[in-house]
Each structure stands twice: as structure tokens, then as C-alpha cells.
Design a protein around this motif. Structure first.
Motif, PDB file in Angstrom:
ATOM      1  N   VAL A  60       0.864  -1.180   0.000  1.00 17.29           N
ATOM      2  CA  VAL A  60       0.000   0.000   0.000  1.00 17.29           C
ATOM      3  C   VAL A  60       0.901   1.231   0.000  1.00 17.29           C
ATOM      4  CG1 VAL A  60      -0.261   0.027   2.519  1.00 17.29           C
ATOM      5  CG2 VAL A  60      -1.933   1.202   1.121  1.00 17.29           C
ATOM      6  N   VAL A  61       0.538   2.204  -0.823  1.00 20.97           N
ATOM      7  CA  VAL A  61       1.276   3.452  -0.900  1.00 20.97           C
ATOM      8  C   VAL A  61       0.377   4.555  -0.339  1.00 20.97           C
ATOM      9  CG1 VAL A  61       2.381   5.138  -2.425  1.00 20.97           C
ATOM     10  CG2 VAL A  61       2.567   2.691  -2.917  1.00 20.97           C
ATOM     11  N   VAL A  62       0.889   5.249   0.672  1.00 19.13           N
ATOM     12  CA  VAL A  62       0.176   6.350   1.309  1.00 19.13           C
ATOM     13  C   VAL A  62       0.820   7.645   0.833  1.00 19.13           C
ATOM     14  CG1 VAL A  62      -0.497   7.387   3.507  1.00 19.13           C
ATOM     15  CG2 VAL A  62      -0.178   4.901   3.349  1.00 19.13           C
ATOM     16  N   THR A  63       0.017   8.532   0.254  1.00 16.69           N
ATOM     17  CA  THR A  63       0.519   9.807  -0.233  1.00 16.69           C
ATOM     18  C   THR A  63      -0.147  10.934   0.551  1.00 16.69           C
ATOM     19  OG1 THR A  63       0.732   8.837  -2.432  1.00 16.69           O
ATOM     20  CG2 THR A  63       0.881  11.232  -2.286  1.00 16.69           C
ATOM     21  N   PHE A  64       0.678  11.804   1.132  1.00 15.68           N
ATOM     22  CA  PHE A  64       0.191  12.942   1.910  1.00 15.68           C
ATOM     23  C   PHE A  64       0.467  14.216   1.123  1.00 15.68           C
ATOM     24  CE2 PHE A  64       1.236  16.468   4.800  1.00 15.68           C
ATOM     25  CZ  PHE A  64       0.025  16.588   5.471  1.00 15.68           C
ATOM     26  N   THR A  65      -0.580  15.015   0.914  1.00 14.01           N
ATOM     27  CA  THR A  65      -0.434  16.308   0.253  1.00 14.01           C
ATOM     28  C   THR A  65      -0.962  17.373   1.209  1.00 14.01           C
ATOM     29  OG1 THR A  65      -0.855  15.211  -1.861  1.00 14.01           O
ATOM     30  CG2 THR A  65      -0.919  17.610  -1.852  1.00 14.01           C
TER      31      THR A  65
ATOM     32  N   GLU B 279       5.363  10.491   0.231  1.00 15.35           N
ATOM     33  CA  GLU B 279       4.894   9.131  -0.002  1.00 15.35           C
ATOM     34  C   GLU B 279       5.544   8.162   0.977  1.00 15.35           C
ATOM     35  OE1 GLU B 279       4.188   7.928  -4.292  1.00 15.35           O
ATOM     36  OE2 GLU B 279       5.831   6.594  -3.741  1.00 15.35           O
ATOM     37  N   GLN B 280       4.757   7.189   1.421  1.00 16.58           N
ATOM     38  CA  GLN B 280       5.274   6.132   2.287  1.00 16.58           C
ATOM     39  C   GLN B 280       4.659   4.810   1.837  1.00 16.58           C
ATOM     40  OE1 GLN B 280       4.820   6.940   6.451  1.00 16.58           O
ATOM     41  NE2 GLN B 280       6.099   5.227   7.047  1.00 16.58           N
ATOM     42  N   ARG B 281       5.477   3.759   1.850  1.00 14.70           N
ATOM     43  CA  ARG B 281       5.015   2.439   1.408  1.00 14.70           C
ATOM     44  C   ARG B 281       5.064   1.439   2.551  1.00 14.70           C
ATOM     45  NH1 ARG B 281       5.333   1.732  -4.256  1.00 14.70           N
ATOM     46  NH2 ARG B 281       6.014   3.645  -5.254  1.00 14.70           N
ATOM     47  N   PHE B 282       4.070   0.564   2.557  1.00 19.50           N
ATOM     48  CA  PHE B 282       4.034  -0.551   3.504  1.00 19.50           C
ATOM     49  C   PHE B 282       3.785  -1.813   2.695  1.00 19.50           C
ATOM     50  CE2 PHE B 282       2.533   3.158   5.811  1.00 19.50           C
ATOM     51  CZ  PHE B 282       3.306   3.113   6.958  1.00 19.50           C
ATOM     52  N   SER B 283       4.483  -2.883   3.048  1.00 16.22           N
ATOM     53  CA  SER B 283       4.283  -4.135   2.318  1.00 16.22           C
ATOM     54  C   SER B 283       4.213  -5.313   3.282  1.00 16.22           C
ATOM     55  CB  SER B 283       5.400  -4.348   1.293  1.00 16.22           C
ATOM     56  OG  SER B 283       6.645  -4.395   1.928  1.00 16.22           O
ATOM     57  N   SER B 284       3.674  -6.400   2.761  1.00 13.75           N
ATOM     58  CA  SER B 284       3.490  -7.610   3.561  1.00 13.75           C
ATOM     59  C   SER B 284       3.508  -8.817   2.631  1.00 13.75           C
ATOM     60  CB  SER B 284       2.144  -7.532   4.298  1.00 13.75           C
ATOM     61  OG  SER B 284       1.862  -8.732   4.963  1.00 13.75           O
ATOM     62  N   GLU B 285       3.786  -9.968   3.191  1.00  9.47           N
ATOM     63  CA  GLU B 285       3.727 -11.208   2.412  1.00  9.47           C
ATOM     64  C   GLU B 285       2.279 -11.545   2.063  1.00  9.47           C
ATOM     65  OE1 GLU B 285       6.369 -13.102   1.324  1.00  9.47           O
ATOM     66  OE2 GLU B 285       7.601 -11.462   2.096  1.00  9.47           O
ATOM     67  N   ASN B 286       1.355 -11.156   2.957  1.00  9.67           N
ATOM     68  CA  ASN B 286      -0.067 -11.427   2.770  1.00  9.67           C
ATOM     69  C   ASN B 286      -0.769 -10.148   2.324  1.00  9.67           C
ATOM     70  OD1 ASN B 286       0.274 -14.101   3.790  1.00  9.67           O
ATOM     71  ND2 ASN B 286       0.376 -13.229   5.824  1.00  9.67           N
ATOM     72  N   ASP B 287      -2.078 -10.220   2.170  1.00 12.81           N
ATOM     73  CA  ASP B 287      -2.874  -9.070   1.728  1.00 12.81           C
ATOM     74  C   ASP B 287      -2.831  -7.962   2.776  1.00 12.81           C
ATOM     75  OD1 ASP B 287      -4.810  -7.315   0.729  1.00 12.81           O
ATOM     76  OD2 ASP B 287      -5.963  -8.964  -0.139  1.00 12.81           O
TER      77      ASP B 287
END
Length: 94
Positions: A39-44, A53-61
Motif C-alpha cells: 500500500v502506498v500512502v501519499t500525503f499532500t 509518499e510512504q510504502r508498507f508491504s506484507s507477504e499477505n494481503d
């Protein structure tokens, strides 16, 4: 926080539509349309401002990951976002 509760609170913010800045945008990415692994979170902060921009990732959904959904909700709350936009579906990563 319970993942369903976090998802409902985020959805409630998204449902409000555009109410001005600051704005948070959420975009989900994955190798298939059924499983978002990032998921990419973008703050304006304001119109014309450089988005952060900040990214979070996981092996699962990530949409069903309790810790990631809770963090997204905290980011929205702490940014005091007037608008929360969520990109529909999952964009494919090549």
C-alpha cells in the motif's frame, strides 16, 4: 485495533469525498488483482505542494493486515486529513 474496525473507520473517511487539504491518498498494489501486498500512502499538505509518499508491504494481503490497517488509520488521524482518497482495486506490479 481490530482489522474490521480499522477498515470501517478508513472507509468512513473515504466516503466523505474531497473536503480540501491536507489530503491522504491510499493505493494498493499486488502481483494479482486479488491480493494487495503493498500500500502506498501519499500525503499532500496543500494544493500544489510536493506530495510525501510512504510504502508498507506484507507477504499477505495488506488490506487484511491488522497492524498495517491500524497504522494507516493513525496516519490519517495524525495528519488531521480533511480528505482521504482510496484508489479502487489493486494495481498490478510487474
Amino acid at each position: 485495533m481490530n482489522v474490521d474496525k480499522a477498515k470501517k473507520r478508513i472507509a468512513k473517511q473515504v466516503k466523505k469525498g474531497f473536503k480540501g487539504y491536507p489530503q491522504i491518498s491510499l493505493a494498493y498494489f499486488g502481483k494479482t488483482a486479488d491480493c494487495a501486498t503493498e500500500v502506498v500512502v501519499t500525503f499532500t499538505a496543500e494544493e500544489g505542494a510536493e506530495p510525501q509518499e510512504q510504502r508498507f508491504s506484507s507477504e499477505n494481503d495488506v488490506r487484511n493486515d491488522e497492524s498495517i490497517q491500524s497504522v494507516l488509520l493513525k496516519i490519517i488521524e495524525r495528519a488531521d486529513a480533511n480528505s482521504v482518497v482510496e484508489v479502487d482495486g489493486v494495481s498490478l506490479i510487474k
